[in-house]
Design a protein around this motif. Sequence first.
Motif, PDB file in Angstrom:
ATOM      1  N   PRO A 184       1.611 -55.695  21.783  1.00 27.57           N
ATOM      2  CA  PRO A 184       0.977 -54.369  21.689  1.00 27.57           C
ATOM      3  C   PRO A 184       1.936 -53.208  21.956  1.00 27.57           C
ATOM      4  O   PRO A 184       1.593 -52.056  21.693  1.00 27.57           O
TER       5      PRO A 184
ATOM      6  N   ILE B  97       4.885 -51.181  20.883  1.00 28.57           N
ATOM      7  CA  ILE B  97       5.718 -51.014  19.684  1.00 28.57           C
ATOM      8  C   ILE B  97       7.060 -50.442  20.092  1.00 28.57           C
ATOM      9  O   ILE B  97       7.134 -49.387  20.729  1.00 28.57           O
TER      10      ILE B  97
ATOM     11  N   GLU C  17       7.716 -41.722  33.425  1.00 26.08           N
ATOM     12  CA  GLU C  17       6.992 -40.458  33.226  1.00 26.08           C
ATOM     13  C   GLU C  17       5.592 -40.719  32.661  1.00 26.08           C
ATOM     14  O   GLU C  17       5.318 -41.812  32.156  1.00 26.08           O
ATOM     15  N   THR C  18       4.786 -39.687  32.694  1.00 29.74           N
ATOM     16  CA  THR C  18       3.438 -39.834  32.159  1.00 29.74           C
ATOM     17  C   THR C  18       3.488 -40.183  30.662  1.00 29.74           C
ATOM     18  O   THR C  18       4.340 -39.684  29.928  1.00 29.74           O
TER      19      THR C  18
ATOM     20  N   VAL D 206       4.432 -42.930  29.111  1.00 29.63           N
ATOM     21  CA  VAL D 206       5.493 -43.805  28.560  1.00 29.63           C
ATOM     22  C   VAL D 206       4.982 -45.196  28.224  1.00 29.63           C
ATOM     23  O   VAL D 206       5.661 -45.979  27.570  1.00 29.63           O
ATOM     24  N   GLY D 207       3.796 -45.547  28.740  1.00 28.56           N
ATOM     25  CA  GLY D 207       3.263 -46.879  28.435  1.00 28.56           C
ATOM     26  C   GLY D 207       3.230 -47.799  29.646  1.00 28.56           C
ATOM     27  O   GLY D 207       3.322 -49.016  29.510  1.00 28.56           O
TER      28      GLY D 207
ATOM     29  N   GLU E 103       0.705 -48.478  31.651  1.00 32.67           N
ATOM     30  CA  GLU E 103      -0.480 -49.335  31.677  1.00 32.67           C
ATOM     31  C   GLU E 103      -0.338 -50.477  30.666  1.00 32.67           C
ATOM     32  O   GLU E 103      -0.684 -51.623  30.956  1.00 32.67           O
ATOM     33  N   LEU E 104       0.224 -50.154  29.501  1.00 27.35           N
ATOM     34  CA  LEU E 104       0.449 -51.205  28.490  1.00 27.35           C
ATOM     35  C   LEU E 104       1.366 -52.281  29.051  1.00 27.35           C
ATOM     36  O   LEU E 104       1.152 -53.472  28.854  1.00 27.35           O
TER      37      LEU E 104
ATOM     38  N   GLU F   5      -1.429 -45.048  39.462  1.00 26.80           N
ATOM     39  CA  GLU F   5      -1.232 -43.795  40.227  1.00 26.80           C
ATOM     40  C   GLU F   5      -1.054 -44.101  41.714  1.00 26.80           C
ATOM     41  O   GLU F   5      -1.638 -43.420  42.561  1.00 26.80           O
TER      42      GLU F   5
ATOM     43  N   LEU G 187       6.608 -45.684  15.998  1.00 27.78           N
ATOM     44  CA  LEU G 187       5.382 -45.255  16.678  1.00 27.78           C
ATOM     45  C   LEU G 187       4.595 -44.287  15.811  1.00 27.78           C
ATOM     46  O   LEU G 187       3.370 -44.372  15.706  1.00 27.78           O
TER      47      LEU G 187
ATOM     48  N   PHE H 288       0.796 -44.730  14.580  1.00 27.56           N
ATOM     49  CA  PHE H 288      -0.269 -43.802  14.987  1.00 27.56           C
ATOM     50  C   PHE H 288      -0.907 -43.119  13.772  1.00 27.56           C
ATOM     51  O   PHE H 288      -2.111 -42.866  13.763  1.00 27.56           O
TER      52      PHE H 288
ATOM     53  N   VAL I   3       4.877 -41.071  24.746  1.00 29.77           N
ATOM     54  CA  VAL I   3       4.199 -41.711  23.608  1.00 29.77           C
ATOM     55  C   VAL I   3       2.781 -41.169  23.452  1.00 29.77           C
ATOM     56  O   VAL I   3       2.291 -40.986  22.338  1.00 29.77           O
ATOM     57  N   ARG I   4       2.130 -40.879  24.583  1.00 32.75           N
ATOM     58  CA  ARG I   4       0.763 -40.346  24.490  1.00 32.75           C
ATOM     59  C   ARG I   4       0.768 -39.043  23.695  1.00 32.75           C
ATOM     60  O   ARG I   4      -0.110 -38.794  22.865  1.00 32.75           O
TER      61      ARG I   4
HETATM   62  N1  LIG Z   1       5.263 -48.536  22.983  1.00 29.70           N
HETATM   63  C1  LIG Z   1       3.992 -48.238  22.722  1.00 29.70           C
HETATM   64  N2  LIG Z   1       3.399 -48.733  21.622  1.00 29.70           N
HETATM   65  C2  LIG Z   1       2.135 -48.390  21.305  1.00 29.70           C
HETATM   66  N3  LIG Z   1       1.386 -47.553  22.027  1.00 29.70           N
HETATM   67  C3  LIG Z   1       1.927 -47.035  23.127  1.00 29.70           C
HETATM   68  C4  LIG Z   1       3.246 -47.360  23.557  1.00 29.70           C
HETATM   69  N4  LIG Z   1       3.510 -46.725  24.698  1.00 29.70           N
HETATM   70  C5  LIG Z   1       2.400 -46.027  25.003  1.00 29.70           C
HETATM   71  N5  LIG Z   1       1.454 -46.205  24.059  1.00 29.70           N
HETATM   72  C6  LIG Z   1       0.134 -45.554  23.995  1.00 29.70           C
HETATM   73  O1  LIG Z   1       0.291 -44.277  24.611  1.00 29.70           O
HETATM   74  C7  LIG Z   1      -0.809 -43.977  25.455  1.00 29.70           C
HETATM   75  C8  LIG Z   1      -0.343 -43.796  26.894  1.00 29.70           C
HETATM   76  O2  LIG Z   1       0.114 -45.048  27.398  1.00 29.70           O
HETATM   77  P1  LIG Z   1      -0.193 -45.503  28.905  1.00 29.70           P
HETATM   78  O3  LIG Z   1      -1.594 -45.130  29.291  1.00 29.70           O
HETATM   79  O4  LIG Z   1       0.195 -46.929  29.033  1.00 29.70           O
HETATM   80  O5  LIG Z   1       0.828 -44.549  29.660  1.00 29.70           O
HETATM   81  P2  LIG Z   1       1.099 -44.385  31.207  1.00 29.70           P
HETATM   82  O6  LIG Z   1       2.582 -44.455  31.367  1.00 29.70           O
HETATM   83  O7  LIG Z   1       0.283 -45.375  31.971  1.00 29.70           O
HETATM   84  O8  LIG Z   1       0.620 -42.896  31.475  1.00 29.70           O
HETATM   85  P3  LIG Z   1       0.114 -42.177  32.844  1.00 29.70           P
HETATM   86  O9  LIG Z   1       1.289 -42.136  33.799  1.00 29.70           O
HETATM   87  O10 LIG Z   1      -0.248 -40.798  32.401  1.00 29.70           O
HETATM   88  O11 LIG Z   1      -1.035 -42.978  33.357  1.00 29.70           O
HETATM   89  C9  LIG Z   1      -1.792 -45.133  25.293  1.00 29.70           C
HETATM   90  O12 LIG Z   1      -2.694 -44.775  24.268  1.00 29.70           O
HETATM   91  C10 LIG Z   1      -0.912 -46.270  24.852  1.00 29.70           C
HETATM   92  O13 LIG Z   1      -1.624 -47.219  24.129  1.00 29.70           O
END
Ligand SMILES: Nc1ncnc2c1ncn2[C@@H]1O[C@H](COP(=O)(O)OP(=O)(O)OP(=O)(O)O)[C@@H](O)[C@H]1O
Length: 476
Positions: free
Chosen positions: A154, A156, A184-185, A187-188, A190-191, A254, A335, A339, A371-372
């Motif tokens: 998942p 990319i 950073e916020t 960046v992915g 949670e993924l 967080e 990406l 998207f 990425v968001r």
């Molecule tokens: N490499 C990736 N490929 C596909 N989708 C991505 C990728 N990185 C992030 N995303 C998408 O970007 C969005 C933000 O990702 P995510 O919630 O994992 O970020 P985060 O780092 O946890 O942010 P925060 O610190 O704000 O909680 C989600 O919709 C996620 O699916």
Amino acid sequence: MSEPNKKSLPIVLVDDEETVLFSSKILLKTADVSPVVTMTDGRNLLEFLEEHGAAVVVLDLVMPHTPGTELLPRIKERFPEVPVIVMTANLEIEIAVQCMKDGAFDYLVKPAENSRFISCVKRAMELRSLRREVGTLKHYLLEDSLQDTEAFAPIITKSRKMRAVFQYVEAIAPSSEPVLIIGETGVGKELLAQAVHSVSHRSGQLVALNVAGLDDNMFSDTLFGHRKGAFTGANDNREGMIAAAAGGSLFLDEIGDLKESSQVKLLRLLQERKYYPLGSDGYMKTDARIICATNRDLKGLMAEKSFRSDLYFRLSSHQVRIPPLRERKEDIPLLTARFLEEAAHAMGKPVPIPPPELFHLLNTYGFPGNVRELRAIAFDAVARHQSGVLSLERFRESVFATGTPEESDAMQEEDNPFKRMSAKLPTLREAEVLLIEEALERSQGNKSVAATLLGVSRQTLNYRLQQLKKGNGGRE
Ligand SMILES: Nc1ncnc2c1ncn2[C@@H]1O[C@H](COP(=O)(O)OP(=O)(O)OP(=O)(O)O)[C@@H](O)[C@H]1O
């Protein structure tokens, strides 16, 4: 020896006395050390190790068919990564010295004291797990390969930096130590937490909790649950999220925003693997792996004393930093394409074609929302798009003209270069030269993109460039 799989490796006890085997097995089980395999005959040991591997071997030195003294060098030769604890009834110092020379991890005299036996096995297990981790890391670094590509599907990316992150995550998959994901916020994180869980092939589920804004009571109740009557309104027993994560992983997002009183509780959970549901005197045990994430600077928070250093060190046994999008620009086209496709499907529109200069334009941008933010820009562009090739202008508007009100204020106060000029202002012509040069640099010489950055058409930019070359700065 190859690692057969990522399941827990067994502790293998080899002794010709069944009663010793039985009591040692029970003793280890009560100390939460498992799985334990026993053998009364050392002749099957090497074959067993070949097939199943072992976390630790506890070997009796005096046995009828194959004495431990003979087996030890053969184990060390074929399975150097497996720590071997030797046991004998006779305290013979020369044998002990020889065993240590032959690579034994430790030497115990029978009957060994229970606590010494357990702590010796646990130390050997720690060593084994470290060796396993280092071995896997080495393998990945040398081979540049991933065993479980599915778990990372998942996410990319084609960035080498991200690939190194995946390799590290795969290497630490068998460990039950916590994982801290920073970045950073958007960046992915949670993924990646989902990938950490998938790649570790735990039997339980991944349970996620965002701890920002939870006061201490809410945190304790949500995580640990409560007993009926623990507080007004607690009409029934309620299981907490940690119970739901049994055998799996608990993702605490967080974590930098966790209240100080809750930090103590989390530390205790990590150290003792125990917790008390609210209103309960008895503790519960957990085997859930803890994964945490934050976009805050935890070291800075520690310096301000708002994040406990002992918790930080406990959490960061395995720390993963996800690089921001501007440090892996090679991911932008992939990406964006994904998207645009997702957005088109979601909105029931045909997938639009990105204009050729789009990626040059996006490369000039720093993506503070990572990425968001790119995802939001792509969705916005598709929402406003009618048909055919996407308009570059639409992206320019999203990328450069949608600063938040705070950002616009900051721009006026701090980023306006003219405010910082104490000497005379540049002339219009000088300012124009500077702006055009900067736009061409940012767009790596691509005139369409430079024109888009400057908010003019390509023809206008060409015209201005010709005029500047002629030296009249556009004066007619
Ligand atoms: N490499 C990736 N490929 C596909 N989708 C991505 C990728 N990185 C992030 N995303 C998408 O970007 C969005 C933000 O990702 P995510 O919630 O994992 O970020 P985060 O780092 O946890 O942010 P925060 O610190 O704000 O909680 C989600 O919709 C996620 O699916």
